[in-house]
Design an enzyme around this catalytic site. Sequence first.
Site, PDB file in Angstrom:
ATOM      1  CG  HIS A  57      -1.941  -1.146   1.501  1.00 11.90           C
ATOM      2  ND1 HIS A  57      -1.778  -1.965   2.547  1.00 11.90           N
ATOM      3  CD2 HIS A  57      -2.954  -1.524   0.579  1.00 11.90           C
ATOM      4  CE1 HIS A  57      -2.641  -2.956   2.500  1.00 11.90           C
ATOM      5  NE2 HIS A  57      -3.550  -2.783   1.454  1.00 11.90           N
ATOM      6  CG  ASP A  77      -5.475  -7.538  -5.334  1.00 14.81           C
ATOM      7  OD1 ASP A  77      -6.202  -8.692  -4.932  1.00 14.81           O
ATOM      8  OD2 ASP A  77      -4.584  -6.865  -4.791  1.00 14.81           O
TER       9      ASP A  77
END
Length: 289
Positions: free
Chosen positions: A37, A150
Amino acid sequence: MRVITTIKEMQAEIKKLKSQSKSIGFVPTMGFLHEGHLTLLNKARIENDSVVLSIFVNPLQFGPTEDFSTYPRDFARDQSLAECEGVDIIFYPSVEEMYPHSSSVRVIVQDRTDVMCGKSRPGHFDGVATVLTKLFTIVMPTRAYFGIKDAQQVAVVEGLISDFNFPIELIAVDIVREVDGLAKSSRNVNLLPEERSEAVVLYKSLTAAKNAIEGGERNPQTIKNLVSGIIHSETQGQIDYVEIYSYPQLKEIENLEGTCIIALAVKFSKVRLIDNIIITVRQEIGGEK
Ligand code: AMP
């Protein structure tokens, strides 16, 4: 850094930024931040005037037997990490704020969801696309940052942005890994110690696949067997899928050619992990690789 919990306040703040012609970099997350992140936030910080981080564990993208309630959460820690990355606004709405009543509209993803996580997590990408449609409308970012970790989500978001004409530039960021190769994930904390040691095998199997392809192997089934075999023999994990497609189209391929994704999902006792590797296989000319 401001923490905003209501949509109304967020919209007022965005209106202010827009009136000042500020570019907005947006990083949507479910929190429990890690270096993956932070890499997205860092890139957003460099490329935009303002950075908005959203933290929202979206119930719509979890199936009834999935880990919504045990998904790790630590807002205080996230807040200090975000501060260090120079985030301007954390959007941190409650479930009631995002979904105050049973919804009258949901976004259904038609393409690129009949494979990989779309197949084993029915409705997952509809939940992702629905929440992102709301978040994109609220935040109105110039650029939105997503991780290749992802990879299927990146492919779906590309379709969402294009089909709904969001004036947003999608920025895809490479997978950030632990020193031993395990892809960083908020869910890694829910691995038992023994499973954490075994989890490194996922990346090991993908690396073996890459090496085999670089050595000339072009048959997807042979590569899938190689990856599954390594995971089977070296972990207690249960393979959800090992799949190979063209990327980002996510179509079946007969031969490894062009840009392909080798993707896998493996279930451990409390966590299901995903990982992938995207490689470009050059066409062979005159027998040369
Ligand atoms: P999540 O909080 O898991 O929904 O992830 C928020 C964003 O961070 C998504 O775009 C993910 O793809 C991205 N992300 C998660 N893990 C990693 C990683 N290891 N490397 C790069 N990006 C990641």
